[in-house]
Motif scaffolding. Structure first.
Motif, PDB file in Angstrom:
ATOM      1  N   SER A 186       0.726  -1.170   0.147  1.00 34.52           N
ATOM      2  CA  SER A 186      -0.198   0.213   0.076  1.00 34.52           C
ATOM      3  C   SER A 186       0.778   1.214   0.026  1.00 34.52           C
ATOM      4  CB  SER A 186      -0.865  -0.118   1.182  1.00 34.52           C
ATOM      5  OG  SER A 186      -1.700  -1.184   1.315  1.00 34.52           O
ATOM      6  N   LEU A 187       1.994   1.308   0.854  1.00 38.25           N
ATOM      7  CA  LEU A 187       2.899   2.478   0.877  1.00 38.25           C
ATOM      8  C   LEU A 187       3.496   2.629  -0.339  1.00 38.25           C
ATOM      9  CD1 LEU A 187       4.213   4.538   2.465  1.00 38.25           C
ATOM     10  CD2 LEU A 187       5.855   3.177   3.438  1.00 38.25           C
ATOM     11  N   GLY A 188       3.999   1.496  -1.057  1.00 39.89           N
ATOM     12  CA  GLY A 188       4.561   1.714  -2.450  1.00 39.89           C
ATOM     13  C   GLY A 188       3.697   2.050  -3.405  1.00 39.89           C
ATOM     14  N   LEU A 189       2.539   1.469  -3.589  1.00 42.48           N
ATOM     15  CA  LEU A 189       1.638   2.029  -4.437  1.00 42.48           C
ATOM     16  C   LEU A 189       1.146   3.616  -4.443  1.00 42.48           C
ATOM     17  CD1 LEU A 189      -0.456   1.501  -6.762  1.00 42.48           C
ATOM     18  CD2 LEU A 189      -2.133   0.479  -5.246  1.00 42.48           C
ATOM     19  N   THR A 190       0.838   3.932  -3.212  1.00 45.15           N
ATOM     20  CA  THR A 190       0.447   5.300  -3.053  1.00 45.15           C
ATOM     21  C   THR A 190       1.757   6.234  -3.301  1.00 45.15           C
ATOM     22  OG1 THR A 190       0.940   5.081  -0.415  1.00 45.15           O
ATOM     23  CG2 THR A 190      -1.402   4.629  -1.344  1.00 45.15           C
ATOM     24  N   GLN A 191       3.033   5.743  -2.975  1.00 46.21           N
ATOM     25  CA  GLN A 191       4.108   6.557  -3.126  1.00 46.21           C
ATOM     26  C   GLN A 191       4.345   6.535  -4.958  1.00 46.21           C
ATOM     27  OE1 GLN A 191       6.170   7.814  -1.043  1.00 46.21           O
ATOM     28  NE2 GLN A 191       7.985   8.389  -1.994  1.00 46.21           N
ATOM     29  N   VAL A 192       4.133   5.462  -5.526  1.00 45.91           N
ATOM     30  CA  VAL A 192       4.195   5.535  -6.918  1.00 45.91           C
ATOM     31  C   VAL A 192       3.172   6.611  -7.545  1.00 45.91           C
ATOM     32  CG1 VAL A 192       3.994   4.361  -9.108  1.00 45.91           C
ATOM     33  CG2 VAL A 192       5.211   3.568  -7.243  1.00 45.91           C
ATOM     34  N   PHE A 193       2.106   6.678  -7.131  1.00 44.39           N
ATOM     35  CA  PHE A 193       0.878   7.135  -7.583  1.00 44.39           C
ATOM     36  C   PHE A 193       1.236   8.506  -7.338  1.00 44.39           C
ATOM     37  CE2 PHE A 193      -3.218   9.343  -7.552  1.00 44.39           C
ATOM     38  CZ  PHE A 193      -3.725   8.998  -9.017  1.00 44.39           C
ATOM     39  N   ASP A 194       1.363   9.096  -6.204  1.00 44.80           N
ATOM     40  CA  ASP A 194       1.467  10.461  -5.587  1.00 44.80           C
ATOM     41  C   ASP A 194       2.817  11.074  -6.367  1.00 44.80           C
ATOM     42  OD1 ASP A 194      -0.831  10.155  -4.122  1.00 44.80           O
ATOM     43  OD2 ASP A 194       0.208   9.773  -2.264  1.00 44.80           O
ATOM     44  N   SER A 195       3.789  10.276  -6.427  1.00 43.10           N
ATOM     45  CA  SER A 195       5.063  10.858  -6.982  1.00 43.10           C
ATOM     46  C   SER A 195       4.868  11.076  -8.540  1.00 43.10           C
ATOM     47  CB  SER A 195       6.163   9.985  -6.925  1.00 43.10           C
ATOM     48  OG  SER A 195       6.511   9.756  -5.226  1.00 43.10           O
ATOM     49  N   PHE A 196       4.313  10.240  -9.456  1.00 42.07           N
ATOM     50  CA  PHE A 196       4.172  10.363 -10.534  1.00 42.07           C
ATOM     51  C   PHE A 196       3.211  11.084 -11.165  1.00 42.07           C
ATOM     52  CE2 PHE A 196       7.149   6.765 -10.386  1.00 42.07           C
ATOM     53  CZ  PHE A 196       7.917   6.973 -11.419  1.00 42.07           C
ATOM     54  N   HIS A 243       6.359  -3.485  -3.485  1.00 42.27           N
ATOM     55  CA  HIS A 243       6.893  -3.593  -2.341  1.00 42.27           C
ATOM     56  C   HIS A 243       8.344  -2.972  -2.095  1.00 42.27           C
ATOM     57  CE1 HIS A 243       3.919  -7.111  -2.021  1.00 42.27           C
ATOM     58  NE2 HIS A 243       3.949  -6.769  -0.808  1.00 42.27           N
ATOM     59  N   ALA A 244       9.017  -3.010  -3.202  1.00 42.33           N
ATOM     60  CA  ALA A 244      10.456  -2.432  -3.025  1.00 42.33           C
ATOM     61  C   ALA A 244      10.289  -0.775  -2.935  1.00 42.33           C
ATOM     62  CB  ALA A 244      11.146  -2.503  -4.647  1.00 42.33           C
ATOM     63  N   VAL A 245       9.364  -0.409  -3.607  1.00 40.79           N
ATOM     64  CA  VAL A 245       9.118   1.129  -3.399  1.00 40.79           C
ATOM     65  C   VAL A 245       8.845   1.266  -2.096  1.00 40.79           C
ATOM     66  CG1 VAL A 245       7.769   3.224  -4.112  1.00 40.79           C
ATOM     67  CG2 VAL A 245       8.475   1.359  -5.999  1.00 40.79           C
ATOM     68  N   GLY A 246       7.622   0.868  -1.537  1.00 45.02           N
ATOM     69  CA  GLY A 246       7.239   0.808  -0.093  1.00 45.02           C
ATOM     70  C   GLY A 246       8.318   0.741   0.698  1.00 45.02           C
ATOM     71  N   LEU A 247       9.287  -0.253   0.387  1.00 42.38           N
ATOM     72  CA  LEU A 247      10.415  -0.484   1.375  1.00 42.38           C
ATOM     73  C   LEU A 247      11.539   1.081   1.348  1.00 42.38           C
ATOM     74  CD1 LEU A 247      11.719  -2.567   3.128  1.00 42.38           C
ATOM     75  CD2 LEU A 247      12.905  -3.336   1.279  1.00 42.38           C
ATOM     76  N   MET A 248      11.755   1.464   0.104  1.00 42.08           N
ATOM     77  CA  MET A 248      12.442   2.802   0.061  1.00 42.08           C
ATOM     78  C   MET A 248      11.577   3.797   0.813  1.00 42.08           C
ATOM     79  SD  MET A 248      13.685   3.052  -3.801  1.00 42.08           S
ATOM     80  CE  MET A 248      14.735   4.632  -3.343  1.00 42.08           C
ATOM     81  N   ALA A 249      10.406   3.999   0.611  1.00 46.04           N
ATOM     82  CA  ALA A 249       9.545   4.861   1.364  1.00 46.04           C
ATOM     83  C   ALA A 249       9.758   4.749   2.733  1.00 46.04           C
ATOM     84  CB  ALA A 249       8.237   4.886   0.985  1.00 46.04           C
ATOM     85  N   LEU A 250       9.441   3.596   3.325  1.00 46.99           N
ATOM     86  CA  LEU A 250       9.556   3.158   4.715  1.00 46.99           C
ATOM     87  C   LEU A 250      10.887   3.754   5.207  1.00 46.99           C
ATOM     88  CD1 LEU A 250       7.870   1.889   6.934  1.00 46.99           C
ATOM     89  CD2 LEU A 250       9.075  -0.205   6.751  1.00 46.99           C
ATOM     90  N   ILE A 251      12.179   3.154   4.400  1.00 47.30           N
ATOM     91  CA  ILE A 251      13.302   3.650   5.183  1.00 47.30           C
ATOM     92  C   ILE A 251      13.655   5.028   5.067  1.00 47.30           C
ATOM     93  CG2 ILE A 251      16.005   3.266   4.778  1.00 47.30           C
ATOM     94  CD1 ILE A 251      14.516   0.977   5.935  1.00 47.30           C
ATOM     95  N   GLN A 252      12.992   5.827   4.068  1.00 46.58           N
ATOM     96  CA  GLN A 252      13.218   7.151   3.911  1.00 46.58           C
ATOM     97  C   GLN A 252      12.644   8.056   5.161  1.00 46.58           C
ATOM     98  OE1 GLN A 252      11.137   9.295   0.653  1.00 46.58           O
ATOM     99  NE2 GLN A 252      13.147  10.230   0.272  1.00 46.58           N
ATOM    100  N   GLU A 253      11.249   7.209   5.635  1.00 44.48           N
ATOM    101  CA  GLU A 253      10.524   7.840   6.462  1.00 44.48           C
ATOM    102  C   GLU A 253      11.396   7.615   8.144  1.00 44.48           C
ATOM    103  OE1 GLU A 253       6.920   9.512   8.151  1.00 44.48           O
ATOM    104  OE2 GLU A 253       7.738   9.279   6.438  1.00 44.48           O
ATOM    105  N   LEU A 254      12.023   6.622   8.272  1.00 44.43           N
ATOM    106  CA  LEU A 254      13.072   6.329   9.409  1.00 44.43           C
ATOM    107  C   LEU A 254      14.085   7.640   9.409  1.00 44.43           C
ATOM    108  CD1 LEU A 254      13.162   2.516   9.311  1.00 44.43           C
ATOM    109  CD2 LEU A 254      12.086   4.113  11.159  1.00 44.43           C
ATOM    110  N   SER A 255      14.794   7.683   8.019  1.00 43.78           N
ATOM    111  CA  SER A 255      15.821   8.624   8.082  1.00 43.78           C
ATOM    112  C   SER A 255      15.476   9.832   8.213  1.00 43.78           C
ATOM    113  CB  SER A 255      16.553   8.114   6.758  1.00 43.78           C
ATOM    114  OG  SER A 255      16.900   6.850   6.704  1.00 43.78           O
TER     115      SER A 255
END
Length: 227
Positions: A53-63, A143-155
């Protein structure tokens, strides 16, 4: 959704839900997401978990930055989701809950939770980690994009060096049991396409601004009194 459903069926549902004209810059994104979501919905073992869900929303919102009219963006997302049996509100809620659940934690804690198969982790992340351990878990590039967004949030947000961010995300993904080669490829492709899309949006905005200035000059000249 029944197994007999085809991509054409999903496209018909999408256009029924969103009958507006889609600007050319965004048509390919919409078509690719629509096909991908349709295929995923028919994959055994696929579940739209919080990381997806995080990956999909990240892709949609970014693009879709720069999409006009702005007020139609969420309607577009809703149509994409409903056409493939998903809930846009449910996906956004899952993504927000995952980000909120890890906001007060760090990567070391995630590593500890990974080692304990999610034990002690916030509930949204716990479900993601336990789901990734299923024998029938179906990975997608989202899932890969969601993982990047998750680590970005932590950082600490957007101000992060992209390559270092990818390496940290890949490390966490490997601990989850995801393949490094797939993660690297999908994260790299996402970053590259995002940069190209940002450049395209910038060029479009410059073109629109130039046309507007030209029309204003022409209007001004036509209104000038003849001496």
């Amino acid at each position: 959704m029944g197994d007999c459903q085809t991509v054409a069926d999903s496209k018909r549902r999408f256009f029924a839900a969103y009958p507006r004209v889609i600007p050319g810059l965004y048509r390919r994104l919409v078509d690719e997401l629509l096909v991908e979501l349709h295929l995923l919905s028919h994959q055994q073992g696929f579940e739209p978990d919080a990381l997806f869900s995080l990956g999909l929303t990240q892709v949609f919102d970014s693009f879709t930055k720069g999409f006009q009219p702005e007020g139609q963006r969420e309607n577009l997302f809703q149509a994409l989701c409903s056409a493939t049996g998903l809930s846009n509100e449910g996906l956004r809620q899952q993504a927000a809950a995952l980000k909120a659940g890890i906001s007060a934690h760090g990567e070391q804690e995630i590593s500890n939770w990974l080692a304990s198969r999610g034990e002690g982790a916030p509930e949204p992340l716990k479900l993601v980690l336990q789901g990734a351990n299923r024998s029938d878990f179906h990975y997608s590039r989202l899932h890969a994009v969601g993982l990047m967004a998750l680590i970005q949030e932590l950082s600490g947000g957007d101000d992060q060096e992209p390559e270092a961010l990818r390496k940290r995300a890949t490390s966490v993904g490997e601990q989850m049991g995801l393949q490094q080669e797939k993660l690297d490829k999908d994260m790299g492709l996402y970053a590259s396409n995002l940069e190209k899309m940002a450049q395209a949006v910038e060029m479009m905005e410059e073109t629109v601004a130039a046309v507007k200035r030209r029309r204003e000059r022409q209007s001004s000249n036509s209104e000038s009194p003849v001496t």
